[in-house]
Design a protein around this motif. Sequence first.
Motif, PDB file in Angstrom:
ATOM      1  N   GLU A 151       0.823  -1.212   0.000  1.00 44.82           N
ATOM      2  CA  GLU A 151       0.000   0.000   0.000  1.00 44.82           C
ATOM      3  C   GLU A 151       0.859   1.265   0.000  1.00 44.82           C
ATOM      4  OE1 GLU A 151      -2.314   1.141   3.432  1.00 44.82           O
ATOM      5  OE2 GLU A 151      -1.067  -0.064   4.756  1.00 44.82           O
ATOM      6  N   ALA A 152       0.202   2.368  -0.330  1.00 45.24           N
ATOM      7  CA  ALA A 152       0.898   3.648  -0.427  1.00 45.24           C
ATOM      8  C   ALA A 152       1.005   4.273   0.958  1.00 45.24           C
ATOM      9  CB  ALA A 152       0.143   4.568  -1.394  1.00 45.24           C
ATOM     10  N   TYR A 153       1.772   3.610   1.810  1.00 45.16           N
ATOM     11  CA  TYR A 153       1.965   4.081   3.184  1.00 45.16           C
ATOM     12  C   TYR A 153       3.462   3.977   3.487  1.00 45.16           C
ATOM     13  CZ  TYR A 153       1.132   5.012   8.068  1.00 45.16           C
ATOM     14  OH  TYR A 153       1.133   5.615   9.302  1.00 45.16           O
ATOM     15  N   PRO A 154       4.042   4.961   4.183  1.00 45.87           N
ATOM     16  CA  PRO A 154       5.491   4.944   4.402  1.00 45.87           C
ATOM     17  C   PRO A 154       5.954   3.692   5.148  1.00 45.87           C
ATOM     18  CG  PRO A 154       4.573   7.084   5.001  1.00 45.87           C
ATOM     19  CD  PRO A 154       3.412   6.166   4.746  1.00 45.87           C
ATOM     20  N   SER A 155       6.983   3.060   4.627  1.00 43.63           N
ATOM     21  CA  SER A 155       7.568   1.895   5.288  1.00 43.63           C
ATOM     22  C   SER A 155       8.468   2.374   6.421  1.00 43.63           C
ATOM     23  CB  SER A 155       8.407   1.105   4.282  1.00 43.63           C
ATOM     24  OG  SER A 155       9.519   1.893   3.879  1.00 43.63           O
ATOM     25  N   ARG A 156       8.906   1.425   7.225  1.00 43.12           N
ATOM     26  CA  ARG A 156       9.814   1.783   8.312  1.00 43.12           C
ATOM     27  C   ARG A 156      11.091   2.436   7.749  1.00 43.12           C
ATOM     28  NH1 ARG A 156      10.733  -2.829  12.713  1.00 43.12           N
ATOM     29  NH2 ARG A 156       8.477  -2.901  12.428  1.00 43.12           N
ATOM     30  N   THR A 157      11.563   1.920   6.633  1.00 41.89           N
ATOM     31  CA  THR A 157      12.760   2.511   6.011  1.00 41.89           C
ATOM     32  C   THR A 157      12.478   3.940   5.540  1.00 41.89           C
ATOM     33  OG1 THR A 157      13.095   0.293   5.143  1.00 41.89           O
ATOM     34  CG2 THR A 157      14.608   1.977   4.385  1.00 41.89           C
ATOM     35  N   ASP A 158      11.292   4.143   4.954  1.00 36.51           N
ATOM     36  CA  ASP A 158      10.931   5.499   4.506  1.00 36.51           C
ATOM     37  C   ASP A 158      10.986   6.476   5.678  1.00 36.51           C
ATOM     38  OD1 ASP A 158      10.364   4.526   1.967  1.00 36.51           O
ATOM     39  OD2 ASP A 158       8.227   4.248   2.399  1.00 36.51           O
ATOM     40  N   ILE A 159      10.472   6.025   6.806  1.00 34.91           N
ATOM     41  CA  ILE A 159      10.405   6.901   7.978  1.00 34.91           C
ATOM     42  C   ILE A 159      11.813   7.200   8.500  1.00 34.91           C
ATOM     43  CG2 ILE A 159       9.554   7.091  10.361  1.00 34.91           C
ATOM     44  CD1 ILE A 159       7.233   5.159   9.384  1.00 34.91           C
ATOM     45  N   SER A 160      12.670   6.164   8.507  1.00 35.77           N
ATOM     46  CA  SER A 160      14.001   6.400   9.059  1.00 35.77           C
ATOM     47  C   SER A 160      14.825   7.329   8.172  1.00 35.77           C
ATOM     48  CB  SER A 160      14.729   5.084   9.311  1.00 35.77           C
ATOM     49  OG  SER A 160      14.916   4.387   8.117  1.00 35.77           O
ATOM     50  N   TYR A 161      14.569   7.322   6.873  1.00 32.46           N
ATOM     51  CA  TYR A 161      15.330   8.195   5.973  1.00 32.46           C
ATOM     52  C   TYR A 161      14.724   9.591   5.828  1.00 32.46           C
ATOM     53  CZ  TYR A 161      18.814   4.964   4.050  1.00 32.46           C
ATOM     54  OH  TYR A 161      19.892   4.132   3.880  1.00 32.46           O
ATOM     55  N   ALA A 162      13.472   9.761   6.210  1.00 32.98           N
ATOM     56  CA  ALA A 162      12.791  11.024   5.882  1.00 32.98           C
ATOM     57  C   ALA A 162      13.532  12.221   6.462  1.00 32.98           C
ATOM     58  CB  ALA A 162      11.359  10.970   6.398  1.00 32.98           C
ATOM     59  N   GLY A 163      14.189  12.989   5.608  1.00 32.55           N
ATOM     60  CA  GLY A 163      15.066  14.064   6.069  1.00 32.55           C
ATOM     61  C   GLY A 163      14.619  15.452   5.682  1.00 32.55           C
ATOM     62  N   GLU A 164      13.380  15.580   5.222  1.00 39.66           N
ATOM     63  CA  GLU A 164      12.861  16.897   4.853  1.00 39.66           C
ATOM     64  C   GLU A 164      11.579  17.156   5.632  1.00 39.66           C
ATOM     65  OE1 GLU A 164      14.149  19.276   3.357  1.00 39.66           O
ATOM     66  OE2 GLU A 164      15.700  18.474   2.036  1.00 39.66           O
ATOM     67  N   PRO A 165      11.719  17.713   6.842  1.00 44.29           N
ATOM     68  CA  PRO A 165      10.528  17.879   7.685  1.00 44.29           C
ATOM     69  C   PRO A 165       9.482  18.816   7.087  1.00 44.29           C
ATOM     70  CG  PRO A 165      12.461  18.946   8.654  1.00 44.29           C
ATOM     71  CD  PRO A 165      12.948  18.142   7.498  1.00 44.29           C
ATOM     72  N   GLY A 166       9.900  19.649   6.117  1.00 44.85           N
ATOM     73  CA  GLY A 166       8.936  20.574   5.516  1.00 44.85           C
ATOM     74  C   GLY A 166       8.253  20.006   4.281  1.00 44.85           C
TER      75      GLY A 166
END
Lengths: 91, 137
Positions: B85-100
Amino acid sequence: MAIEVRIPTILRSHTGGAKTVEGSGDTLGALIDDLDGQYGGLKGRLVTDEGALHRFVNVYVNDEDVRFTGALDTALEDGDSVTVLPAVAGG
Amino acid sequence: MLRIDRATYDAIVAHARRDHPDEACGVVAGPAGSDRAERFVPMQNAARSPTFYEFDSADLLALYRDMDDRDEEPVVVYHSHTATEAYPSRTDISYAGEPGAHYVLVSTRHQDEVEFRSYRIVDGTVSEEAVTVVPST
C-alpha cells in the motif's frame, strides 16, 4: 583554517537556523568535532556511535561524495567547502 | 493538506507506472517557503529495485544545487511502492530528512487503480494529509 559547511534544513535546529557555518580541521572527522564544539549535538546527527557516517546523510567535500574519498578520514584544506544533504531514499 | 495540480499529479503517476516493477522517485520543487509544488523533477532510482529507492549521490547534489540557485526547496518528495500500500515503510520513515516536505506515496500494485497519498514525516512520526488536485494552469 576556515572551511565553509552547508547545513541541510533538518539539521539547522542545531545551528540556530544557520544555513552555512564555518569550522576547521584537517580531516572531515576533525571538522565535525570542531563543529560539534560550536553546535552541540551536530556530531550525533552525522556520525554513528560506532564512529561511521550515518547512512541518512550524504557529505560532499567540494563536489565529491566522501564515501569515495575516505569518509571521515577525507583530508581537508583551507578554502574547501563541505555540503551536507539528507539522503533521499527509502523502501 | 497537499495541493497539487492535475498535470503534476498525472506526471508522478505516469512515472510510477513507467518504472514498475521498480520503485520510481523524484521531487516537485517550489519557491522556498511557498508550499507550492511547481516544478516536477523525476529522478532515477539508483537502486533500481522493487523494494528500495535512492537518489544517486551526484544527482542529489546537483538537484540541491539547482534548487538553491532557484531559491527553491523540495515541496514534494515522491516514490512508489510496487507491491504494497501507499503508506510509508519503516525505512521510509528512518530516511525522511525533509521535515517541511510532503511525502507522496504512489502504489502501482493494482494496474487499474491509482493509490496516491501524502504524508508529513517529522521526527519519525507519520501524519497522513488530504490531497487536493487542482486544475493545471
